[in-house]
Design a protein around this motif. Structure first.
Motif, PDB file in Angstrom:
ATOM      1  N   ALA A 140       0.836  -1.206   0.000  1.00  0.00           N
ATOM      2  CA  ALA A 140       0.000   0.000   0.000  1.00  0.00           C
ATOM      3  C   ALA A 140       0.869   1.255   0.000  1.00  0.00           C
ATOM      4  N   ILE A 141       1.934   1.236   0.793  1.00  0.00           N
ATOM      5  CA  ILE A 141       2.858   2.379   0.839  1.00  0.00           C
ATOM      6  C   ILE A 141       3.462   2.610  -0.543  1.00  0.00           C
ATOM      7  N   ALA A 142       3.921   1.562  -1.181  1.00  0.00           N
ATOM      8  CA  ALA A 142       4.527   1.703  -2.516  1.00  0.00           C
ATOM      9  C   ALA A 142       3.530   2.313  -3.505  1.00  0.00           C
ATOM     10  N   ASP A 143       2.283   1.848  -3.473  1.00  0.00           N
ATOM     11  CA  ASP A 143       1.281   2.396  -4.390  1.00  0.00           C
ATOM     12  C   ASP A 143       0.935   3.846  -4.044  1.00  0.00           C
ATOM     13  N   CYS A 144       0.829   4.166  -2.760  1.00  0.00           N
ATOM     14  CA  CYS A 144       0.564   5.566  -2.360  1.00  0.00           C
ATOM     15  C   CYS A 144       1.688   6.474  -2.844  1.00  0.00           C
ATOM     16  N   GLU A 145       2.919   6.007  -2.729  1.00  0.00           N
ATOM     17  CA  GLU A 145       4.054   6.816  -3.186  1.00  0.00           C
ATOM     18  C   GLU A 145       3.986   7.044  -4.699  1.00  0.00           C
ATOM     19  N   THR A 146       3.527   6.046  -5.448  1.00  0.00           N
ATOM     20  CA  THR A 146       3.349   6.222  -6.894  1.00  0.00           C
ATOM     21  C   THR A 146       2.259   7.253  -7.159  1.00  0.00           C
ATOM     22  N   VAL A 147       1.141   7.157  -6.429  1.00  0.00           N
ATOM     23  CA  VAL A 147       0.061   8.143  -6.587  1.00  0.00           C
ATOM     24  C   VAL A 147       0.616   9.548  -6.396  1.00  0.00           C
ATOM     25  N   LEU A 148       1.408   9.729  -5.351  1.00  0.00           N
ATOM     26  CA  LEU A 148       1.905  11.061  -5.012  1.00  0.00           C
ATOM     27  C   LEU A 148       2.964  11.562  -5.996  1.00  0.00           C
ATOM     28  N   ARG A 149       3.673  10.663  -6.647  1.00  0.00           N
ATOM     29  CA  ARG A 149       4.571  11.092  -7.728  1.00  0.00           C
ATOM     30  C   ARG A 149       3.742  11.613  -8.907  1.00  0.00           C
ATOM     31  N   LEU A 150       2.630  10.955  -9.168  1.00  0.00           N
ATOM     32  CA  LEU A 150       1.761  11.345 -10.280  1.00  0.00           C
ATOM     33  C   LEU A 150       0.895  12.551  -9.943  1.00  0.00           C
ATOM     34  N   ASN A 151       0.470  12.642  -8.680  1.00  0.00           N
ATOM     35  CA  ASN A 151      -0.459  13.689  -8.255  1.00  0.00           C
ATOM     36  C   ASN A 151      -0.106  14.098  -6.822  1.00  0.00           C
ATOM     37  N   PRO A 152       0.831  15.033  -6.665  1.00  0.00           N
ATOM     38  CA  PRO A 152       1.343  15.396  -5.335  1.00  0.00           C
ATOM     39  C   PRO A 152       0.298  15.983  -4.378  1.00  0.00           C
ATOM     40  N   VAL A 153      -0.861  16.386  -4.884  1.00  0.00           N
ATOM     41  CA  VAL A 153      -1.897  16.958  -4.012  1.00  0.00           C
ATOM     42  C   VAL A 153      -3.014  15.959  -3.715  1.00  0.00           C
ATOM     43  N   HIS A 154      -2.763  14.682  -3.956  1.00  0.00           N
ATOM     44  CA  HIS A 154      -3.789  13.660  -3.714  1.00  0.00           C
ATOM     45  C   HIS A 154      -3.896  13.420  -2.204  1.00  0.00           C
ATOM     46  N   PHE A 155      -4.820  14.144  -1.585  1.00  0.00           N
ATOM     47  CA  PHE A 155      -4.979  14.070  -0.130  1.00  0.00           C
ATOM     48  C   PHE A 155      -5.403  12.687   0.338  1.00  0.00           C
ATOM     49  N   GLY A 156      -6.088  11.930  -0.496  1.00  0.00           N
ATOM     50  CA  GLY A 156      -6.469  10.561  -0.131  1.00  0.00           C
ATOM     51  C   GLY A 156      -5.249   9.658   0.005  1.00  0.00           C
ATOM     52  N   ALA A 157      -4.318   9.795  -0.923  1.00  0.00           N
ATOM     53  CA  ALA A 157      -3.091   8.991  -0.858  1.00  0.00           C
ATOM     54  C   ALA A 157      -2.217   9.420   0.317  1.00  0.00           C
ATOM     55  N   LEU A 158      -2.178  10.722   0.598  1.00  0.00           N
ATOM     56  CA  LEU A 158      -1.415  11.189   1.761  1.00  0.00           C
ATOM     57  C   LEU A 158      -2.006  10.624   3.048  1.00  0.00           C
ATOM     58  N   HIS A 159      -3.331  10.624   3.142  1.00  0.00           N
ATOM     59  CA  HIS A 159      -4.011  10.056   4.309  1.00  0.00           C
ATOM     60  C   HIS A 159      -3.692   8.556   4.423  1.00  0.00           C
ATOM     61  N   GLY A 160      -3.825   7.845   3.311  1.00  0.00           N
ATOM     62  CA  GLY A 160      -3.550   6.406   3.309  1.00  0.00           C
ATOM     63  C   GLY A 160      -2.107   6.085   3.657  1.00  0.00           C
ATOM     64  N   LEU A 161      -1.190   6.877   3.124  1.00  0.00           N
ATOM     65  CA  LEU A 161       0.227   6.693   3.422  1.00  0.00           C
ATOM     66  C   LEU A 161       0.470   6.876   4.917  1.00  0.00           C
ATOM     67  N   GLY A 162      -0.149   7.899   5.485  1.00  0.00           N
ATOM     68  CA  GLY A 162      -0.033   8.122   6.925  1.00  0.00           C
ATOM     69  C   GLY A 162      -0.591   6.967   7.730  1.00  0.00           C
ATOM     70  N   LEU A 163      -1.747   6.444   7.315  1.00  0.00           N
ATOM     71  CA  LEU A 163      -2.341   5.300   8.027  1.00  0.00           C
ATOM     72  C   LEU A 163      -1.413   4.095   8.002  1.00  0.00           C
TER      73      LEU A 163
END
Length: 162
Positions: free
Chosen positions: A99-122
């Motif tokens: 999940a962390i690896a996928d969240c990090e990919t999301v954030l490389r593609l879309n740095p303002v994706h608050f859902g991925a930031l939340h998920g990464l934090g979880l």
């Protein structure tokens, strides 16, 4: 150079600004609009594939949901929301490193994706990596300052460090 497709939407800057509004209805409209932009980034086919994976997940067909999302990210590697949906699947299955690896990919593609930031934090919080969790929740809170869940999680993680 499809990395910032969602960022290039002319409507995204005002929506990000609206997330900062003290007016809850303005924030809610902006949040919904951003999710719609992200889910619809790859048109009807991408959206329908994510919906199909979500239905499979709800039916308990985890392996097929994962296969559907994996095929989508392989076919459309710049589709941030496909990566995010797979991160959610991995998180719900306790596969936090994936999940962390996928969240990090999301954030490389879309740095303002608050859902991925939340998920990464979880994910980091579950693993006891509180400094990384705090960083993720801080970034999410900078984008969505009124999101109480992120504020609470930021406080909880900070207290666990102390």
């Amino acid at each position: 150079m499809g990395c910032f497709i969602a960022m290039q939407e002319p409507s995204i800057a005002p929506l990000l600004k609206d997330l900062q509004s003290p007016d809850e209805s303005i924030r809610d409209r902006a949040t919904q609009a951003l999710w719609r932009i992200w889910f619809e980034q790859k048109g009807v086919l991408g959206f329908e594939t994510i919906q199909r994976a979500q239905t499979l997940l709800q039916e308990g067909n985890i392996a097929e949901a994962e296969a559907t999302l994996t095929a989508l990210v392989e076919d459309q590697p710049d589709f941030a929301e496909a990566w995010n949906r797979r991160a959610v699947l991995y998180y719900t299955q306790g596969q936090y490193q994936q999940a962390i690896a996928d969240c990090e990919t999301v954030l490389r593609l879309n740095p303002v994706h608050f859902g991925a930031l939340h998920g990464l934090g979880l994910c980091h919080a579950v693993l006891g990596n509180y400094p990384a969790a705090i960083e993720s929740f801080r970034k999410a809170t900078a984008i969505q300052p009124y999101a109480l869940a992120n504020q609470r999680l930021l406080l909880e993680c900070t207290m666990r460090l102390g």
